[in-house]
Design a protein around this motif. Structure first.
Motif, PDB file in Angstrom:
ATOM      1  N   ILE A 135       0.833  -1.205   0.000  1.00  0.00           N
ATOM      2  CA  ILE A 135       0.000   0.000   0.000  1.00  0.00           C
ATOM      3  C   ILE A 135       0.867   1.254   0.000  1.00  0.00           C
ATOM      4  N   ILE A 136       1.893   1.265   0.845  1.00  0.00           N
ATOM      5  CA  ILE A 136       2.762   2.443   0.954  1.00  0.00           C
ATOM      6  C   ILE A 136       3.503   2.698  -0.356  1.00  0.00           C
ATOM      7  N   SER A 137       4.043   1.650  -0.950  1.00  0.00           N
ATOM      8  CA  SER A 137       4.885   1.829  -2.134  1.00  0.00           C
ATOM      9  C   SER A 137       4.090   2.134  -3.398  1.00  0.00           C
ATOM     10  N   SER A 138       2.801   1.777  -3.405  1.00  0.00           N
ATOM     11  CA  SER A 138       2.024   1.974  -4.629  1.00  0.00           C
ATOM     12  C   SER A 138       0.968   3.070  -4.549  1.00  0.00           C
ATOM     13  N   GLN A 139       0.547   3.440  -3.334  1.00  0.00           N
ATOM     14  CA  GLN A 139      -0.587   4.354  -3.226  1.00  0.00           C
ATOM     15  C   GLN A 139      -0.286   5.649  -2.485  1.00  0.00           C
ATOM     16  N   LEU A 140       0.828   5.731  -1.773  1.00  0.00           N
ATOM     17  CA  LEU A 140       1.170   6.963  -1.066  1.00  0.00           C
ATOM     18  C   LEU A 140       2.129   7.798  -1.901  1.00  0.00           C
ATOM     19  N   PRO A 141       2.103   9.126  -1.752  1.00  0.00           N
ATOM     20  CA  PRO A 141       3.062   9.986  -2.457  1.00  0.00           C
ATOM     21  C   PRO A 141       4.490   9.615  -2.070  1.00  0.00           C
ATOM     22  N   SER A 148       6.204   6.955   6.405  1.00  0.00           N
ATOM     23  CA  SER A 148       5.084   6.029   6.578  1.00  0.00           C
ATOM     24  C   SER A 148       5.577   4.606   6.788  1.00  0.00           C
ATOM     25  N   LEU A 149       6.630   4.234   6.059  1.00  0.00           N
ATOM     26  CA  LEU A 149       7.210   2.903   6.225  1.00  0.00           C
ATOM     27  C   LEU A 149       7.750   2.731   7.638  1.00  0.00           C
ATOM     28  N   SER A 150       8.473   3.739   8.118  1.00  0.00           N
ATOM     29  CA  SER A 150       9.041   3.677   9.466  1.00  0.00           C
ATOM     30  C   SER A 150       7.935   3.575  10.510  1.00  0.00           C
ATOM     31  N   SER A 151       6.878   4.382  10.356  1.00  0.00           N
ATOM     32  CA  SER A 151       5.763   4.354  11.303  1.00  0.00           C
ATOM     33  C   SER A 151       5.051   3.008  11.278  1.00  0.00           C
ATOM     34  N   THR A 152       4.865   2.472  10.078  1.00  0.00           N
ATOM     35  CA  THR A 152       4.169   1.194   9.938  1.00  0.00           C
ATOM     36  C   THR A 152       4.960   0.063  10.575  1.00  0.00           C
ATOM     37  N   PHE A 153       6.262   0.020  10.319  1.00  0.00           N
ATOM     38  CA  PHE A 153       7.082  -1.025  10.918  1.00  0.00           C
ATOM     39  C   PHE A 153       7.209  -0.841  12.428  1.00  0.00           C
ATOM     40  N   ALA A 154       7.166   0.412  12.878  1.00  0.00           N
ATOM     41  CA  ALA A 154       7.173   0.659  14.324  1.00  0.00           C
ATOM     42  C   ALA A 154       5.928   0.056  14.956  1.00  0.00           C
ATOM     43  N   TYR A 155       4.772   0.290  14.318  1.00  0.00           N
ATOM     44  CA  TYR A 155       3.533  -0.296  14.844  1.00  0.00           C
ATOM     45  C   TYR A 155       3.593  -1.822  14.795  1.00  0.00           C
ATOM     46  N   GLU A 156       4.016  -2.369  13.655  1.00  0.00           N
ATOM     47  CA  GLU A 156       4.041  -3.819  13.492  1.00  0.00           C
ATOM     48  C   GLU A 156       4.966  -4.477  14.524  1.00  0.00           C
ATOM     49  N   SER A 157       6.115  -3.854  14.758  1.00  0.00           N
ATOM     50  CA  SER A 157       7.055  -4.409  15.738  1.00  0.00           C
ATOM     51  C   SER A 157       6.497  -4.305  17.149  1.00  0.00           C
ATOM     52  N   ALA A 158       5.817  -3.175  17.439  1.00  0.00           N
ATOM     53  CA  ALA A 158       5.185  -3.029  18.748  1.00  0.00           C
ATOM     54  C   ALA A 158       4.095  -4.080  18.922  1.00  0.00           C
ATOM     55  N   ALA A 159       3.331  -4.340  17.850  1.00  0.00           N
ATOM     56  CA  ALA A 159       2.293  -5.365  17.911  1.00  0.00           C
ATOM     57  C   ALA A 159       2.915  -6.743  18.165  1.00  0.00           C
ATOM     58  N   ASP A 160       4.029  -7.033  17.493  1.00  0.00           N
ATOM     59  CA  ASP A 160       4.716  -8.301  17.725  1.00  0.00           C
ATOM     60  C   ASP A 160       5.192  -8.422  19.163  1.00  0.00           C
ATOM     61  N   GLU A 161       5.724  -7.308  19.697  1.00  0.00           N
ATOM     62  CA  GLU A 161       6.194  -7.327  21.083  1.00  0.00           C
ATOM     63  C   GLU A 161       5.040  -7.631  22.037  1.00  0.00           C
ATOM     64  N   VAL A 162       3.896  -6.976  21.823  1.00  0.00           N
ATOM     65  CA  VAL A 162       2.733  -7.201  22.687  1.00  0.00           C
ATOM     66  C   VAL A 162       2.313  -8.669  22.613  1.00  0.00           C
ATOM     67  N   VAL A 280      10.621   4.907  17.173  1.00  0.00           N
ATOM     68  CA  VAL A 280      11.535   4.925  16.032  1.00  0.00           C
ATOM     69  C   VAL A 280      11.010   5.831  14.917  1.00  0.00           C
ATOM     70  N   ALA A 281       9.690   5.931  14.800  1.00  0.00           N
ATOM     71  CA  ALA A 281       9.092   6.742  13.723  1.00  0.00           C
ATOM     72  C   ALA A 281       9.481   8.213  13.831  1.00  0.00           C
ATOM     73  N   TRP A 282       9.874   8.650  15.021  1.00  0.00           N
ATOM     74  CA  TRP A 282      10.211  10.070  15.219  1.00  0.00           C
ATOM     75  C   TRP A 282      11.717  10.331  15.195  1.00  0.00           C
ATOM     76  N   LEU A 283      12.502   9.301  14.905  1.00  0.00           N
ATOM     77  CA  LEU A 283      13.945   9.505  14.820  1.00  0.00           C
ATOM     78  C   LEU A 283      14.308  10.283  13.557  1.00  0.00           C
ATOM     79  N   SER A 284      15.361  11.061  13.641  1.00  0.00           N
ATOM     80  CA  SER A 284      15.804  11.867  12.505  1.00  0.00           C
ATOM     81  C   SER A 284      16.307  10.964  11.375  1.00  0.00           C
TER      82      SER A 284
END
Length: 412
Positions: A135-141, A148-162, A280-284
């Motif tokens: 979705i990110i690679s084909s539909q987002l600017p 968006s990739l960083s935020s998505t993987f941050a969520y996915e990793s947090a979900a895995d941790e939970v 991680v999504a907020w890292l420079s």
């Protein structure tokens, strides 16, 4: 201009819908329950920690042999049919394993049943990541893809941790309330309900190739590129850390007469890891992926070193807290590397390879740590998380020299 403005309004959630995330979260719970559930089942049914550890390792072997093949099937035929078939087969095999464990059949039958369970495990985390990356690679600017990739993987990793925290807790609760068979049967029921729901979600159809279109799929040989294989080694080290840490912590608490508290203590690391993974999504962007791999792996290594001095509970909790700062962000970083290094048309395959790495590492080191704790000592088993951290650091050093300076190229 209107089309550009409309595209700027596109977000991941607008494409998936809000229901996607709780469904994907619950669908991955059985995956986190299987290794510990099989261990609990076999220990109770056959009366041996060693045999339970080998059964868990058989699950990992099944995942290792077939996990990437299931990912390749998803890339070829679409996620929906693959997940529906794998989910149904896996649920049945979990019931078969529960019966075989308590039967009079020889141990090879138990190991073979455990192998088949691992071979058919629907790997929801890799499939979810593959959907969202698509979705990110084909539909987002293009300008928004990296964040968006960083935020998505941050969520996915947090979900895995939970899930990796609550998976063992769920196993413990079910085993205590109903018996050692209950976690395995419960995982089968959850698989039927939530894996089916995940497969039938509209994003499952979007992940498939539209009829009449021709999409380039990179040759299998590109999956063996050194940089991608190195990423798999890094995530294998994370899985090794998870398996050895939980098992050695269980032995540590058992020595103190509180083995049932191990899951709660383990949560100290898991909760912290999830929080820092989201951060991680907020890292420079100047803090590049290759630098993050080394920094976060070194944090885990430092915590694992301190772990060797943990002769009491406060030191153990402190060591877990330090390691939690690094483990979640390292997972996000490794999955980001995996996305950037994915050959064309091989998204589900690569994410399955990474998910398999975690499962295999967890299964085998859980078995090894159990044997070491039982036949050598608990203190010796605590060396295994340090070994896993050392592998993660070493892979990070090699990755530093294989990765060009600067940020990874944009997706798409």
């Amino acid at each position: 201009m209107e089309n550009s403005n409309a595209q700027d309004q596109v977000t991941v959630i607008s494409r998936t819908g809000f229901a996607y995330f709780p469904i994907a979260l619950m669908a991955r719970l059985p995956f986190a329950m299987v290794v510990i559930g099989v261990l609990t089942l076999v220990v109770s049914a056959r009366g041996s920690v060693e045999l339970g550890g080998f059964a868990s390792a058989s699950v990992g072997l099944g995942v290792a042999c077939c996990g990437p093949l299931l990912g390749a099937a998803a890339d070829r035929f679409g996620q929906r049919p693959m997940l529906l078939l794998a989910g149904a087969v896996n649920a049945v095999l979990l019931g078969v394993l529960a019966w075989v464990a308590f039967s009079t059949l020889p141990m090879w039958a138990v190991f073979f049943s455990a192998f088949l369970v691992g071979a058919s495990v629907p790997q929801i985390s890799p499939m979810s990541r593959a959907r969202l990356v698509g979705i990110i690679s084909s539909q987002l600017p293009a300008a928004r893809r990296s964040r968006s990739l960083s935020s998505t993987f941050a969520y996915e990793s947090a979900a895995d941790e939970v899930i990796f925290v609550f998976g063992p807790v769920t196993v413990g609760l079910l085993a205590t309330a109903f018996g050692a068979w209950a976690p395995v049967i419960g995982a089968g029921v959850l698989t039927l309900i939530f894996v089916t729901a995940f497969a039938l979600h509209p994003t499952g159809a979007k992940a498939q190739v539209e009829e009449g279109t021709v999409t380039y799929v990179a040759p299998v040989s590109q999956l063996w590129r050194p940089t991608l294989l190195l990423t798999v080694i890094g995530i294998l080290a994370v899985g090794m850390f998870f398996g050895s840490m939980l098992t050695s912590l269980t032995a540590f608490m058992q020595d103190r007469g509180d083995a049932e508290q191990a899951g709660l203590i383990y949560g100290v690391m898991g909760v912290g890891s999830a929080i820092f993974a989201v951060g991680v999504a907020w890292l420079s962007p100047k803090f590049t992926l290759r630098a993050r791999w080394l920094v976060f792996a070194l944090l885990i290594f430092g915590g694992a070193l301190f772990l060797q001095t943990a002769h009491d509970l406060p030191r153990m909790i402190l060591a877990l807290a330090v390691m939690g700062i690094g483990i979640g962000p390292l997972l996000v970083t490794l999955y980001s590397f995996g996305a950037h290094r994915t050959p064309a048309g091989r998204g589900a395959t690569v994410m399955a390879m990474l998910g398999t790495g975690i499962m295999v590492g967890q299964s085998f080191t859980a078995a090894v740590a159990g044997v070491v704790a039982e036949h050598v000592s608990t203190q010796a088993s605590l060396l295994l998380p340090l070994l896993a951290a050392t592998i993660a650091v070493a892979a990070g050093v090699v990755n530093w020299f294989l990765t060009p300076a600067g940020p990874e190229p944009e997706l798409g």
